[in-house]
Design an enzyme around this catalytic site. Structure first.
Site, PDB file in Angstrom:
ATOM      1  N   LYS A  45     -10.923   4.302   3.441  1.00  0.00           N
ATOM      2  CA  LYS A  45     -10.665   5.013   2.205  1.00  0.00           C
ATOM      3  C   LYS A  45     -10.109   4.071   1.147  1.00  0.00           C
ATOM      4  O   LYS A  45     -10.063   4.392  -0.023  1.00  0.00           O
ATOM      5  CB  LYS A  45      -9.632   6.120   2.457  1.00  0.00           C
ATOM      6  CG  LYS A  45     -10.054   7.131   3.491  1.00  0.00           C
ATOM      7  CD  LYS A  45      -8.854   8.064   3.769  1.00  0.00           C
ATOM      8  CE  LYS A  45      -9.098   8.816   5.051  1.00  0.00           C
ATOM      9  NZ  LYS A  45      -7.883   9.508   5.508  1.00  0.00           N
ATOM     10  N   GLU A 101     -14.599  -3.720  -0.942  1.00  0.00           N
ATOM     11  CA  GLU A 101     -13.462  -3.648  -0.003  1.00  0.00           C
ATOM     12  C   GLU A 101     -12.155  -3.614  -0.780  1.00  0.00           C
ATOM     13  O   GLU A 101     -12.046  -4.220  -1.850  1.00  0.00           O
ATOM     14  CB  GLU A 101     -13.453  -4.917   0.864  1.00  0.00           C
ATOM     15  CG  GLU A 101     -14.208  -4.800   2.170  1.00  0.00           C
ATOM     16  CD  GLU A 101     -13.336  -4.275   3.301  1.00  0.00           C
ATOM     17  OE1 GLU A 101     -12.378  -3.516   3.036  1.00  0.00           O
ATOM     18  OE2 GLU A 101     -13.624  -4.618   4.451  1.00  0.00           O
ATOM     19  N   ASP A 102     -11.150  -2.997  -0.201  1.00  0.00           N
ATOM     20  CA  ASP A 102      -9.822  -3.024  -0.824  1.00  0.00           C
ATOM     21  C   ASP A 102      -9.168  -4.384  -0.609  1.00  0.00           C
ATOM     22  O   ASP A 102      -8.681  -5.009  -1.543  1.00  0.00           O
ATOM     23  CB  ASP A 102      -8.929  -1.882  -0.305  1.00  0.00           C
ATOM     24  CG  ASP A 102      -8.818  -1.834   1.224  1.00  0.00           C
ATOM     25  OD1 ASP A 102      -9.484  -2.626   1.911  1.00  0.00           O
ATOM     26  OD2 ASP A 102      -8.052  -0.995   1.728  1.00  0.00           O
ATOM     27  N   ASP A 105      -8.308  -9.261   4.931  1.00  0.00           N
ATOM     28  CA  ASP A 105      -7.110  -9.716   5.643  1.00  0.00           C
ATOM     29  C   ASP A 105      -7.545 -10.666   6.770  1.00  0.00           C
ATOM     30  O   ASP A 105      -7.864 -11.821   6.501  1.00  0.00           O
ATOM     31  CB  ASP A 105      -6.370  -8.462   6.136  1.00  0.00           C
ATOM     32  CG  ASP A 105      -5.018  -8.741   6.738  1.00  0.00           C
ATOM     33  OD1 ASP A 105      -4.408  -9.745   6.380  1.00  0.00           O
ATOM     34  OD2 ASP A 105      -4.555  -7.938   7.569  1.00  0.00           O
ATOM     35  N   PHE A 154       2.468  -7.199   3.334  1.00  0.00           N
ATOM     36  CA  PHE A 154       1.784  -5.918   3.487  1.00  0.00           C
ATOM     37  C   PHE A 154       1.915  -5.145   2.180  1.00  0.00           C
ATOM     38  O   PHE A 154       3.027  -4.910   1.695  1.00  0.00           O
ATOM     39  CB  PHE A 154       2.356  -5.108   4.642  1.00  0.00           C
ATOM     40  CG  PHE A 154       1.476  -3.953   5.002  1.00  0.00           C
ATOM     41  CD1 PHE A 154       0.388  -4.127   5.845  1.00  0.00           C
ATOM     42  CD2 PHE A 154       1.699  -2.697   4.458  1.00  0.00           C
ATOM     43  CE1 PHE A 154      -0.464  -3.065   6.152  1.00  0.00           C
ATOM     44  CE2 PHE A 154       0.863  -1.630   4.756  1.00  0.00           C
ATOM     45  CZ  PHE A 154      -0.211  -1.815   5.604  1.00  0.00           C
ATOM     46  N   VAL A 155       0.772  -4.797   1.610  1.00  0.00           N
ATOM     47  CA  VAL A 155       0.790  -4.160   0.289  1.00  0.00           C
ATOM     48  C   VAL A 155       0.205  -2.750   0.337  1.00  0.00           C
ATOM     49  O   VAL A 155      -0.639  -2.446   1.191  1.00  0.00           O
ATOM     50  CB  VAL A 155       0.027  -5.017  -0.758  1.00  0.00           C
ATOM     51  CG1 VAL A 155       0.792  -6.283  -1.081  1.00  0.00           C
ATOM     52  CG2 VAL A 155      -1.390  -5.334  -0.301  1.00  0.00           C
ATOM     53  N   ARG A 167      -1.331   5.638  -1.498  1.00  0.00           N
ATOM     54  CA  ARG A 167      -2.619   5.274  -2.117  1.00  0.00           C
ATOM     55  C   ARG A 167      -2.606   5.536  -3.623  1.00  0.00           C
ATOM     56  O   ARG A 167      -3.348   4.931  -4.373  1.00  0.00           O
ATOM     57  CB  ARG A 167      -3.760   6.085  -1.492  1.00  0.00           C
ATOM     58  CG  ARG A 167      -4.059   5.746  -0.051  1.00  0.00           C
ATOM     59  CD  ARG A 167      -5.406   6.338   0.349  1.00  0.00           C
ATOM     60  NE  ARG A 167      -5.570   6.431   1.792  1.00  0.00           N
ATOM     61  CZ  ARG A 167      -6.006   5.446   2.577  1.00  0.00           C
ATOM     62  NH1 ARG A 167      -6.308   4.283   2.059  1.00  0.00           N
ATOM     63  NH2 ARG A 167      -6.142   5.619   3.871  1.00  0.00           N
TER      64      ARG A 167
HETATM   65  P1  IMP Z   1      -9.136  -6.989   8.218  1.00  0.00           P
HETATM   66  O1  IMP Z   1     -10.154  -6.479   9.171  1.00  0.00           O
HETATM   67  O2  IMP Z   1      -7.931  -7.526   8.941  1.00  0.00           O
HETATM   68  O3  IMP Z   1      -9.645  -7.939   7.178  1.00  0.00           O
HETATM   69  O4  IMP Z   1      -8.533  -5.740   7.503  1.00  0.00           O
HETATM   70  C1  IMP Z   1      -9.180  -5.011   6.594  1.00  0.00           C
HETATM   71  C2  IMP Z   1      -8.534  -3.664   6.424  1.00  0.00           C
HETATM   72  O5  IMP Z   1      -7.180  -3.601   6.884  1.00  0.00           O
HETATM   73  C3  IMP Z   1      -8.462  -3.359   4.952  1.00  0.00           C
HETATM   74  O6  IMP Z   1      -9.655  -2.784   4.502  1.00  0.00           O
HETATM   75  C4  IMP Z   1      -7.272  -2.426   4.877  1.00  0.00           C
HETATM   76  O7  IMP Z   1      -7.671  -1.104   5.089  1.00  0.00           O
HETATM   77  C5  IMP Z   1      -6.359  -2.883   6.005  1.00  0.00           C
HETATM   78  N1  IMP Z   1      -5.299  -3.775   5.500  1.00  0.00           N
HETATM   79  C6  IMP Z   1      -5.191  -5.103   5.667  1.00  0.00           C
HETATM   80  N2  IMP Z   1      -4.104  -5.595   5.056  1.00  0.00           N
HETATM   81  C7  IMP Z   1      -3.515  -4.527   4.465  1.00  0.00           C
HETATM   82  C8  IMP Z   1      -2.345  -4.395   3.623  1.00  0.00           C
HETATM   83  O8  IMP Z   1      -1.622  -5.338   3.287  1.00  0.00           O
HETATM   84  N3  IMP Z   1      -2.090  -3.128   3.215  1.00  0.00           N
HETATM   85  C9  IMP Z   1      -2.841  -2.054   3.526  1.00  0.00           C
HETATM   86  N4  IMP Z   1      -3.937  -2.146   4.285  1.00  0.00           N
HETATM   87  C10 IMP Z   1      -4.274  -3.371   4.754  1.00  0.00           C
END
Ligand code: IMP
Length: 180
Positions: A45, A101-102, A105, A154-155, A167
């Site tokens: 989301k 993507e938001d 990470d 963490f944001v 959100r």
């Molecule tokens: P990744 O697979 O570790 O790259 O994570 C991707 C997903 O993790 C993002 O689309 C977010 O939904 C969640 N995520 C990663 N870091 C954060 C953060 O700092 N705050 C909130 N959600 C995060």
């Protein structure tokens, strides 16, 4: 003064800076895909607010779809497990696709999504991420359009959540939780 044990929010990127950067990213997309249609796929989301603002600044023919994946539980740490919770509504065969993507990470989610989406034969596949935390990367994946590169914090806000909260914040904020 926050009560003992309360989560703290510290603004990292203000609303005005986000709006300005979203316009710049949209301008770059408009230039790169001049005269063509782009199909934006928002990763639910977290990307819904970024996509909503981005698509309105793109000066091209556009269409949108959403995919939902789950890689995080209710907390802050990635389990590394990615599952599709909601698939695309329509075919992307031959389309110019921008995956929205938001935040990028560890890269586990994007790595998985790129594989899934490539199999559907888009003409072009690009990635737009509002935020990038390169220091956390476990997979060698990159976004073509990045809003902001941020430190390892963490944001929440502007679509990003912690346990489905925050959100709706207009700024992107650093969330600090009290020790358990
Ligand atoms: P990744 O697979 O570790 O790259 O994570 C991707 C997903 O993790 C993002 O689309 C977010 O939904 C969640 N995520 C990663 N870091 C954060 C953060 O700092 N705050 C909130 N959600 C995060």
């Amino acid at each position: 003064m926050p009560a003992r044990g309360q989560a703290k929010l510290k603004p990292l990127i203000r609303r005005a800076a986000i709006q300005k950067r979203v316009r710049e990213v949209a301008k770059a997309i408009t230039k790169d895909f001049k005269g063509e249609r782009v199909h934006l796929i928002g990763v639910l989301k977290g990307a819904c607010i970024f996509l909503s603002d981005l698509v309105r600044e793109i000066n091209l023919e556009t269409s949108i779809d959403f995919i939902a994946v789950s890689s995080y539980g209710k907390g802050k740490d990635s389990t590394g497990q990615v599952r599709v919770l909601k698939d695309l509504d329509s075919s992307i065969d031959g389309l110019n696709v921008i995956l929205v993507e938001d935040i990028l990470d560890t890269g586990l989610t994007l790595n998985y999504l790129l594989r899934v989406i490539h199999q559907r034969k888009p003409k072009i596949l690009r990635v737009a991420a509002l935020l990038d935390k390169p220091s956390r990367r476990l997979r060698d994946v990159k976004a073509d359009y990045i809003g902001f590169t941020i430190p390892n914090e963490f944001v929440v806000g502007y679509g990003l959540d912690y346990g489905e909260r925050y959100r709706n914040l207009k700024d992107v904020c650093i969330l600090s939780l009290p020790p358990e």
